[in-house]
Each structure stands twice: as structure tokens, then as C-alpha cells.
Design a protein around this motif. Structure first.
Motif, mmCIF file in Angstrom:
data_model
loop_
_atom_site.group_PDB
_atom_site.id
_atom_site.type_symbol
_atom_site.label_atom_id
_atom_site.label_comp_id
_atom_site.label_asym_id
_atom_site.label_seq_id
_atom_site.Cartn_x
_atom_site.Cartn_y
_atom_site.Cartn_z
ATOM 1 N N TYR A 2 29.703 33.391 35.467
ATOM 2 C CA TYR A 2 28.749 33.707 36.523
ATOM 3 C C TYR A 2 29.504 34.141 37.773
ATOM 4 O O TYR A 2 30.378 33.426 38.256
ATOM 5 N N ILE A 3 29.178 35.307 38.277
ATOM 6 C CA ILE A 3 29.759 35.813 39.513
ATOM 7 C C ILE A 3 28.684 35.704 40.582
ATOM 8 O O ILE A 3 27.613 36.309 40.454
ATOM 9 N N ASP A 4 28.955 34.936 41.611
ATOM 10 C CA ASP A 4 28.000 34.728 42.697
ATOM 11 C C ASP A 4 27.786 36.034 43.455
ATOM 12 O O ASP A 4 28.739 36.785 43.702
ATOM 13 N N SER A 5 26.553 36.311 43.825
ATOM 14 C CA SER A 5 26.234 37.563 44.534
ATOM 15 C C SER A 5 26.940 37.665 45.883
ATOM 16 O O SER A 5 27.011 38.753 46.455
ATOM 17 N N LYS A 6 27.503 36.568 46.374
ATOM 18 C CA LYS A 6 28.276 36.610 47.628
ATOM 19 C C LYS A 6 29.665 37.192 47.398
ATOM 20 O O LYS A 6 30.390 37.453 48.349
ATOM 21 N N GLU A 7 30.031 37.400 46.127
ATOM 22 C CA GLU A 7 31.366 37.896 45.793
ATOM 23 C C GLU A 7 31.438 39.421 45.685
ATOM 24 O O GLU A 7 32.493 39.965 45.356
ATOM 25 N N TYR A 8 30.348 40.102 45.933
ATOM 26 C CA TYR A 8 30.348 41.562 45.823
ATOM 27 C C TYR A 8 29.208 42.133 46.646
ATOM 28 O O TYR A 8 28.228 41.451 46.949
ATOM 29 N N SER A 10 25.922 44.342 47.497
ATOM 30 C CA SER A 10 24.657 44.452 46.756
ATOM 31 C C SER A 10 24.591 45.703 45.874
ATOM 32 O O SER A 10 24.029 45.658 44.786
ATOM 33 N N ASN A 17 25.350 43.025 36.800
ATOM 34 C CA ASN A 17 24.222 42.588 35.964
ATOM 35 C C ASN A 17 24.325 43.088 34.520
ATOM 36 O O ASN A 17 23.764 42.479 33.616
ATOM 37 N N THR A 134 39.133 36.935 48.520
ATOM 38 C CA THR A 134 38.169 37.963 48.911
ATOM 39 C C THR A 134 38.742 38.845 50.013
ATOM 40 O O THR A 134 39.636 38.445 50.757
ATOM 41 N N SER A 143 35.302 39.576 45.798
ATOM 42 C CA SER A 143 36.351 38.739 45.211
ATOM 43 C C SER A 143 37.102 39.591 44.194
ATOM 44 O O SER A 143 36.573 40.585 43.666
ATOM 45 N N ALA A 146 35.259 39.558 40.869
ATOM 46 C CA ALA A 146 34.071 40.424 40.839
ATOM 47 C C ALA A 146 34.474 41.865 40.548
ATOM 48 O O ALA A 146 33.751 42.588 39.857
#
Length: 175
Positions: A2-8, A10, A17, A134, A143, A146
């Protein structure tokens, strides 16, 4: 993974995805196999097909995929080594200056294999700490890990476009 959406950024979520939590090595191996199978089943002439006059040829799509993978490797290396900000690139300028249509499919295939080996080696060399580092890339926080998933997802994105838009044209064209 799982890559958190804060790592890339939008914009790149559409690529992340497409990875559906599949292990990175499986994504890279499967993607490479899909690209090579596609290249092996095309002639150089067929790879010049465009599904619309102003769209890229298949060779240009392959070249763009290569350029993007190489650029994301550079970005990942730069962030892992401590660079804080890396500017974006204009893929159209790169494409317009590359002349991928004159390259043979054999050459593009060899470049793809070498590039993927390098990508796997580079990301394999990063520590767990490096992967979490990051930086600002193209005005978005990224990151290192990511970026690995963007490479895989970007490839999947273009494989879907090729299947949907290019292959129907190639199979209908009389060469």
C-alpha cells in the motif's frame, strides 16, 4: 504494498491505482514480458501505426515508456541521495527530439530489457529508509518507493492504451 496518497502527487494516482497492491517485482516482470511479447509480434512497419494522424506511433509510445522509466529512476536516485527538489519534464519535447520512429523494434526491445534490469538493480540497492525518503518532484511530494510504483503503473497505463487503441488498427491494416 500500500502506497499512501501522501507519497505522490494526485496526478500520479492513476498510475499507482493500476498496480492493485501487486508486489513490485511481479509488476516489473509481468510488464516487461507484456511489452516484449507485444514487440515480438509486431513488424517495424506495424510499429509505425498511429490510431489517429496526430497521435504517437507505437514506436513513439515504447520510446516514451523508456524515457519515463529512465527519468523516474533518476528522480528516485536523486531523492534517495538527498536532493530536495527536482523539476518536471515535458514528455512532448523529449519525444519530438528522440526520433523513435527511425529506431528498430529490436533496438527498442534491447533498450527496454537493459532499462528494466537497471531499474530493478537501482531500486534493489535502496535501503528501507531510502525508499521512504521524500522530495519535491514536479511540484509534488514523492517518496522513492512511490516512484517505483509509478514506473509500473505508467507502463500498465500505456499497455491498456495500446490494447484499446493501437492493436485494433494494426490488425485491420493491410501491410
Amino acid at each position: 504494498m500500500y502506497i499512501d496518497s501522501k507519497e505522490y502527487g494526485s496526478f500520479y494516482g492513476r498510475y499507482i491505482n493500476l498496480t492493485n497492491g501487486i508486489p513490485l517485482q511481479d509488476l516489473w516482470k509481468g510488464g516487461l514480458n507484456d511489452v516484449l511479447m507485444l514487440m515480438n509480434n509486431l513488424t517495424d512497419e506495424e510499429a509505425l501505426v498511429r490510431y489517429e494522424p496526430e497521435k504517437w506511433s507505437l514506436k513513439e509510445v515504447f520510446g516514451h515508456m523508456l524515457d519515463t522509466e529512465r527519468i523516474f529512476c533518476y528522480r528516485a536516485l536523486a531523492v534517495a541521495r538527498g536532493e530536495e527538489e527536482i523539476k518536471g519534464y515535458d514528455h512532448n519535447i523529449y519525444l519530438n527530439n528522440a526520433d523513435f520512429d527511425r529506431a528498430s523494434l529490436r533496438s527498442l526491445k534491447e533498450q527496454y530489457i537493459i532499462s528494466r534490469k537497471y531499474t530493478e538493480s537501482l531500486f534493489g540497492s535502496f535501503s528501507d529508509n531510502d525508499l521512504l525518503k521524500t522530495g519535491i518532484v514536479n511540484s509534488s511530494t514523492f517518496s522513492v518507493r512511490a516512484m517505483a510504483y509509478v514506473i509500473a503503473g505508467h507502463e500498465q497505463h500505456h499497455l491498456h492504451i495500446i490494447a484499446e487503441k493501437y492493436l485494433p488498427v494494426v490488425t485491420k491494416t493491410d501491410f
